[in-house]
Scaffold this motif. Structure first.
Motif, PDB file in Angstrom:
ATOM      1  N   SER A 193       0.809  -1.215   0.000  1.00 30.86           N
ATOM      2  CA  SER A 193       0.000   0.000   0.000  1.00 30.86           C
ATOM      3  C   SER A 193       0.844   1.267   0.000  1.00 30.86           C
ATOM      4  O   SER A 193       0.503   2.233  -0.649  1.00 30.86           O
ATOM      5  CB  SER A 193      -0.967   0.009   1.179  1.00 30.86           C
ATOM      6  N   GLU A 194       1.984   1.276   0.681  1.00 30.04           N
ATOM      7  CA  GLU A 194       2.803   2.486   0.704  1.00 30.04           C
ATOM      8  C   GLU A 194       3.407   2.784  -0.658  1.00 30.04           C
ATOM      9  O   GLU A 194       3.615   3.918  -1.020  1.00 30.04           O
ATOM     10  CB  GLU A 194       3.902   2.432   1.767  1.00 30.04           C
ATOM     11  N   GLU A 195       3.655   1.744  -1.473  1.00 31.58           N
ATOM     12  CA  GLU A 195       4.192   1.962  -2.811  1.00 31.58           C
ATOM     13  C   GLU A 195       3.176   2.702  -3.676  1.00 31.58           C
ATOM     14  O   GLU A 195       3.512   3.624  -4.401  1.00 31.58           O
ATOM     15  CB  GLU A 195       4.544   0.626  -3.462  1.00 31.58           C
ATOM     16  N   VAL A 196       1.905   2.328  -3.570  1.00 33.71           N
ATOM     17  CA  VAL A 196       0.865   2.972  -4.351  1.00 33.71           C
ATOM     18  C   VAL A 196       0.610   4.377  -3.840  1.00 33.71           C
ATOM     19  O   VAL A 196       0.433   5.308  -4.606  1.00 33.71           O
ATOM     20  CB  VAL A 196      -0.435   2.132  -4.298  1.00 33.71           C
ATOM     21  N   GLU A 197       0.616   4.584  -2.514  1.00 35.80           N
ATOM     22  CA  GLU A 197       0.374   5.899  -1.953  1.00 35.80           C
ATOM     23  C   GLU A 197       1.460   6.888  -2.343  1.00 35.80           C
ATOM     24  O   GLU A 197       1.203   8.075  -2.492  1.00 35.80           O
ATOM     25  CB  GLU A 197       0.266   5.821  -0.431  1.00 35.80           C
ATOM     26  N   ASN A 198       2.685   6.419  -2.520  1.00 31.09           N
ATOM     27  CA  ASN A 198       3.789   7.295  -2.882  1.00 31.09           C
ATOM     28  C   ASN A 198       3.903   7.490  -4.387  1.00 31.09           C
ATOM     29  O   ASN A 198       4.782   8.193  -4.848  1.00 31.09           O
ATOM     30  CB  ASN A 198       5.116   6.741  -2.334  1.00 31.09           C
ATOM     31  N   GLU A 199       3.016   6.841  -5.138  1.00 34.87           N
ATOM     32  CA  GLU A 199       3.057   6.952  -6.585  1.00 34.87           C
ATOM     33  C   GLU A 199       2.747   8.378  -7.003  1.00 34.87           C
ATOM     34  O   GLU A 199       1.883   9.022  -6.453  1.00 34.87           O
ATOM     35  CB  GLU A 199       1.998   6.019  -7.183  1.00 34.87           C
ATOM     36  N   SER A 200       3.461   8.894  -7.967  1.00 33.84           N
ATOM     37  CA  SER A 200       3.210  10.243  -8.448  1.00 33.84           C
ATOM     38  C   SER A 200       3.522  10.287  -9.929  1.00 33.84           C
ATOM     39  O   SER A 200       4.008   9.323 -10.505  1.00 33.84           O
ATOM     40  CB  SER A 200       4.083  11.242  -7.696  1.00 33.84           C
ATOM     41  N   GLN A 201       3.292  11.410 -10.529  1.00 35.06           N
ATOM     42  CA  GLN A 201       3.598  11.584 -11.940  1.00 35.06           C
ATOM     43  C   GLN A 201       5.020  12.113 -12.097  1.00 35.06           C
ATOM     44  O   GLN A 201       5.313  12.899 -12.978  1.00 35.06           O
ATOM     45  CB  GLN A 201       2.577  12.543 -12.576  1.00 35.06           C
ATOM     46  N   ASP A 202       5.900  11.705 -11.222  1.00 40.61           N
ATOM     47  CA  ASP A 202       7.292  12.127 -11.224  1.00 40.61           C
ATOM     48  C   ASP A 202       7.953  11.654 -12.509  1.00 40.61           C
ATOM     49  O   ASP A 202       7.837  10.502 -12.893  1.00 40.61           O
ATOM     50  CB  ASP A 202       7.980  11.510 -10.005  1.00 40.61           C
ATOM     51  N   THR A 203       8.640  12.551 -13.190  1.00 44.40           N
ATOM     52  CA  THR A 203       9.257  12.194 -14.460  1.00 44.40           C
ATOM     53  C   THR A 203      10.508  11.341 -14.288  1.00 44.40           C
ATOM     54  O   THR A 203      11.074  10.898 -15.274  1.00 44.40           O
ATOM     55  CB  THR A 203       9.616  13.456 -15.269  1.00 44.40           C
ATOM     56  N   THR A 204      10.960  11.090 -13.071  1.00 42.21           N
ATOM     57  CA  THR A 204      12.110  10.209 -12.883  1.00 42.21           C
ATOM     58  C   THR A 204      11.674   8.753 -12.781  1.00 42.21           C
ATOM     59  O   THR A 204      12.485   7.890 -12.516  1.00 42.21           O
ATOM     60  CB  THR A 204      12.917  10.600 -11.626  1.00 42.21           C
ATOM     61  N   GLN A 205      10.414   8.480 -13.031  1.00 36.00           N
ATOM     62  CA  GLN A 205       9.933   7.111 -13.025  1.00 36.00           C
ATOM     63  C   GLN A 205      10.618   6.320 -14.130  1.00 36.00           C
ATOM     64  O   GLN A 205      11.030   6.867 -15.152  1.00 36.00           O
ATOM     65  CB  GLN A 205       8.422   7.072 -13.262  1.00 36.00           C
ATOM     66  N   SER A 206      10.658   5.026 -13.930  1.00 38.18           N
ATOM     67  CA  SER A 206      11.226   4.129 -14.923  1.00 38.18           C
ATOM     68  C   SER A 206      10.407   4.176 -16.206  1.00 38.18           C
ATOM     69  O   SER A 206       9.199   4.400 -16.179  1.00 38.18           O
ATOM     70  CB  SER A 206      11.234   2.709 -14.362  1.00 38.18           C
ATOM     71  N   ILE A 207      11.048   3.923 -17.310  1.00 32.56           N
ATOM     72  CA  ILE A 207      10.357   3.895 -18.598  1.00 32.56           C
ATOM     73  C   ILE A 207       9.305   2.793 -18.604  1.00 32.56           C
ATOM     74  O   ILE A 207       8.304   2.873 -19.316  1.00 32.56           O
ATOM     75  CB  ILE A 207      11.370   3.758 -19.772  1.00 32.56           C
ATOM     76  N   ALA A 208       9.469   1.776 -17.758  1.00 29.86           N
ATOM     77  CA  ALA A 208       8.484   0.698 -17.657  1.00 29.86           C
ATOM     78  C   ALA A 208       7.155   1.207 -17.126  1.00 29.86           C
ATOM     79  O   ALA A 208       6.107   0.622 -17.388  1.00 29.86           O
ATOM     80  CB  ALA A 208       9.016  -0.416 -16.757  1.00 29.86           C
ATOM     81  N   ASP A 209       7.169   2.316 -16.387  1.00 29.86           N
ATOM     82  CA  ASP A 209       5.941   2.904 -15.844  1.00 29.86           C
ATOM     83  C   ASP A 209       5.142   3.652 -16.901  1.00 29.86           C
ATOM     84  O   ASP A 209       4.025   4.101 -16.629  1.00 29.86           O
ATOM     85  CB  ASP A 209       6.265   3.863 -14.691  1.00 29.86           C
ATOM     86  N   LEU A 210       5.685   3.797 -18.085  1.00 28.87           N
ATOM     87  CA  LEU A 210       5.021   4.546 -19.145  1.00 28.87           C
ATOM     88  C   LEU A 210       3.786   3.820 -19.663  1.00 28.87           C
ATOM     89  O   LEU A 210       2.818   4.442 -20.053  1.00 28.87           O
ATOM     90  CB  LEU A 210       6.006   4.819 -20.287  1.00 28.87           C
TER      91      LEU A 210
END
Length: 140
Positions: free
Chosen positions: A63-80
């Motif tokens: 749950s903490e991983e989802v709560e910390n999710e954001s539209q941060d551009t440093t996300q992995s390309i896999a998150d695209l």
């Protein structure tokens, strides 16, 4: 009576079909669509029965991983959330983060070996869903 808590899961659809999973539409070639369920194991069993070839994957998320999710551009390309083939070509070209991708122009992306107009369109659509875009030509 206490009801069980909802658990968060990520569903990856590697098929060319739009799927309906527990009332949620999971688009084709979409990675990590987050939905809530009361039983991850039951959902995983149902999905495996329907797609035994592993083309649809269910992964539980803390749950903490989802709560910390954001539209941060440093996300992995896999998150695209683009197709595996497009993701693989971007990574092979050294584009490992969304930040690196958004620093490129459409022509820069087209110049990557194996990326054609349809792949560019897929990338642009995925970025638009994240309220991001490629650089305009001349704004580099």
């Amino acid at each position: 009576m206490k009801y069980p808590e909802l658990e968060k899961v990520a569903i990856t659809n590697n098929t060319c079909l739009t799927l309906r999973v527990r009332g949620h539409l999971i688009k084709p070639r979409l990675a990590n669509q987050i939905i809530h369920t009361y039983s991850v194991q039951r959902l995983r069993t149902e999905i495996h029965a329907a797609y035994p070839d592993g083309s649809v994957i269910v992964e539980p998320l803390p749950s903490e991983e989802v709560e910390n999710e954001s539209q941060d551009t440093t996300q992995s390309i896999a998150d695209l959330g683009v197709s595996h083939a497009v993701e693989k070509r971007l990574i092979k070209a050294g584009i490992n983060t969304i930040e690196a991708l958004t620093a490129m122009t459409a022509q820069d992306v087209i110049d990557i070996k194996g990326i054609a107009e349809c792949s560019l369109q897929e990338i642009e659509e995925a970025l638009t869903k994240m309220n991001l875009s490629l650089q305009e030509a001349g704004n580099e």
